[in-house]
Design a protein around this motif. Sequence first.
Motif, short mmCIF file in Angstrom:
data_model
loop_
_atom_site.label_atom_id
_atom_site.label_comp_id
_atom_site.label_asym_id
_atom_site.label_seq_id
_atom_site.Cartn_x
_atom_site.Cartn_y
_atom_site.Cartn_z
N ALA A 135 15.28 4.43 -13.95
CA ALA A 135 16.54 4.44 -13.20
C ALA A 135 16.38 5.13 -11.85
O ALA A 135 17.02 4.76 -10.87
N ALA A 136 15.51 6.14 -11.80
CA ALA A 136 15.39 6.94 -10.58
C ALA A 136 14.40 6.34 -9.57
O ALA A 136 14.43 6.70 -8.39
N TYR A 137 13.54 5.46 -10.03
CA TYR A 137 12.44 5.00 -9.17
C TYR A 137 12.90 4.22 -7.92
O TYR A 137 12.40 4.48 -6.82
N PRO A 138 13.86 3.27 -8.06
CA PRO A 138 14.24 2.52 -6.85
C PRO A 138 14.70 3.44 -5.71
O PRO A 138 14.33 3.21 -4.55
N SER A 139 15.47 4.48 -6.00
CA SER A 139 15.92 5.32 -4.89
C SER A 139 14.79 6.21 -4.36
O SER A 139 14.80 6.63 -3.20
N HIS A 140 13.79 6.47 -5.20
CA HIS A 140 12.58 7.17 -4.72
C HIS A 140 11.90 6.31 -3.64
O HIS A 140 11.52 6.80 -2.57
N VAL A 141 11.80 5.01 -3.92
CA VAL A 141 11.16 4.11 -2.95
C VAL A 141 11.99 4.03 -1.67
O VAL A 141 11.44 4.03 -0.55
N VAL A 142 13.31 4.04 -1.82
CA VAL A 142 14.18 4.02 -0.63
C VAL A 142 13.91 5.26 0.23
O VAL A 142 13.79 5.18 1.46
N GLU A 143 13.79 6.41 -0.43
CA GLU A 143 13.53 7.65 0.31
C GLU A 143 12.16 7.60 1.00
O GLU A 143 12.01 8.00 2.16
N LEU A 144 11.15 7.08 0.29
CA LEU A 144 9.82 6.98 0.90
C LEU A 144 9.83 6.06 2.12
O LEU A 144 9.17 6.33 3.12
N LYS A 145 10.60 4.98 2.01
CA LYS A 145 10.70 4.07 3.16
C LYS A 145 11.28 4.83 4.36
O LYS A 145 10.76 4.72 5.47
N ALA A 146 12.33 5.59 4.12
CA ALA A 146 12.96 6.33 5.22
C ALA A 146 11.97 7.33 5.83
O ALA A 146 11.88 7.47 7.06
N ARG A 147 11.22 8.03 4.97
CA ARG A 147 10.24 8.99 5.49
C ARG A 147 9.16 8.28 6.31
O ARG A 147 8.74 8.77 7.35
N HIS A 148 8.72 7.14 5.81
CA HIS A 148 7.66 6.41 6.53
C HIS A 148 8.19 5.75 7.80
O HIS A 148 7.45 5.59 8.76
N ASP A 149 9.49 5.37 7.80
CA ASP A 149 10.08 4.87 9.06
C ASP A 149 9.92 5.93 10.14
O ASP A 149 9.51 5.65 11.27
N ARG A 150 10.27 7.18 9.77
CA ARG A 150 10.19 8.26 10.77
C ARG A 150 8.75 8.58 11.14
O ARG A 150 8.43 8.83 12.29
N ALA A 151 7.88 8.53 10.13
CA ALA A 151 6.46 8.83 10.40
C ALA A 151 5.86 7.78 11.35
O ALA A 151 5.11 8.12 12.27
N LEU A 152 6.23 6.52 11.15
CA LEU A 152 5.71 5.45 12.01
C LEU A 152 6.25 5.60 13.43
O LEU A 152 5.53 5.38 14.41
N GLU A 153 7.52 5.97 13.51
CA GLU A 153 8.12 6.17 14.83
C GLU A 153 7.37 7.29 15.57
O GLU A 153 7.02 7.13 16.74
#
Length: 446
Positions: free
Chosen positions: A14-32
């Motif tokens: 149940a918790a995994y999809p929102s973990h991936v959402v958070e990782l995407k957000a972190r990587h969006d900022r890292a790529l920027e």
Amino acid sequence: MKISSYIDEPALAAAYPSHVVELKARHDRALERAGANHAVIFSGAPRGVFLDDYNYPFKANPHFISWLPLIETPFCYLVYSPGEMPVLIYYQEKDYWHVPPASPRGFWPEQFDIRIVHSLDDVAKHLPVERDKCILIGEIDSAAHAFGIERVNPVTALNLLHFQRGVKTTYELECMRAASRRAVKGHRAAAKAFNAGKSEFDIHLDYCRAVGHAENDLPYGNIVALNENGAVLHYQHQSQVKPDEHRSFLIDAGGRVHGYASDITRTYAKTDGEFADLVKRFDQLQLELVAEVRAGVDFADLHLLCHVKIAELLNETGIASGSPEALIDSDVTSAFYPHGLGHLLGIQVHDVGGHMGDDTGTIIDPPSGHPFLRLTRILEADQVLTIEPGLYVIDMLLENLAGSPGHRMINQSKLDWLRPYGGIRIEDNVRVLAEGCENLTRDAFA
Ligand code: GLY
Ligand code: MN
Ligand code: MN
């Protein structure tokens, strides 16, 4: 598939999809930050032993594990491009010498566009064409594993990702609760083996059996120390010889779940008496420190508070006498307690980012005189860290005090009494809350 009793699989799923959402957000900022369009995360390559054709046990890139519960899959690539489903290039070698990685299954595959490849040459086809817009994150020992990507581990991106890894997602917390529950099964078995008078080696084997980890699956080498050996902070042997007498037992051992670690220490006395009382008193001291954990606390202050508490304990037990200030200033507490109060915990046992003041790479050094403190951050909600005060008779350090004011504050006969017991460390894993903390370890023991 057998679901282990310590894992709450539905909660993880149940918790995994929102973990991936958070990782995407972190990587969006890292790529920027890095000025790039794609993050390519390499799981790693096995490392060979010098002059041999065997490999060391494979340890996957922690950045890869943060996305995926895959710890045994070398030569995989995760490609993240903002706004797109992440691509997992999943390497299933056709190899009759070894068992290839199992086909993707479980709670995680639906978050990824999975491309199964059977040879390294096929990886290239699935990587972004614009290699100059990629950053590669991982340990790259061979140009063949970089596929023409030149920007490897740019610090701008890594600083941000490492700082943010300090704060755990709901999924990660669930993995870590499970890792604590897993380790506690082993700690119970080890305590039983100690009481039965077994050797360090046999206690270690009982631990491994109970947690269901082979040696290489443990998050770190078990510290299984009888009697005086408890004074060696990272005691690395497991003696097969039973000592003549079992007096005390210090065990520092963890477990892993989906790549996330627990790191737990307990100390036991064989019989009732003065040492058993000291262990109980030390347990209280540890809980008093745990009670200070909350968001906003400077961890370096908590470490210094631990020195005050150790000084009080030394006085109370007659091991040393002097005011807390005097015992601290004369390095007496540091001789008995020469390590840090704790560290961040996660995929790595000593998790990254413990000295980071922000996500741009500002470093906060430990206070002077405390070089081994691995965590100097201001605590934030959902960080997971250890609280591990210790007290040991380490003659090498006590001898350094010879001729100093500190030396005269120590009661040598009390020291002689304590020496055969080695030392005491109590280590819990706690999650910081806005107010107080969640004690993953005590909850698992309960
Ligand atoms: N097990 C190593 C540590 O407690 O930091
Ligand atoms: Mn630790
Ligand atoms: Mn430990």
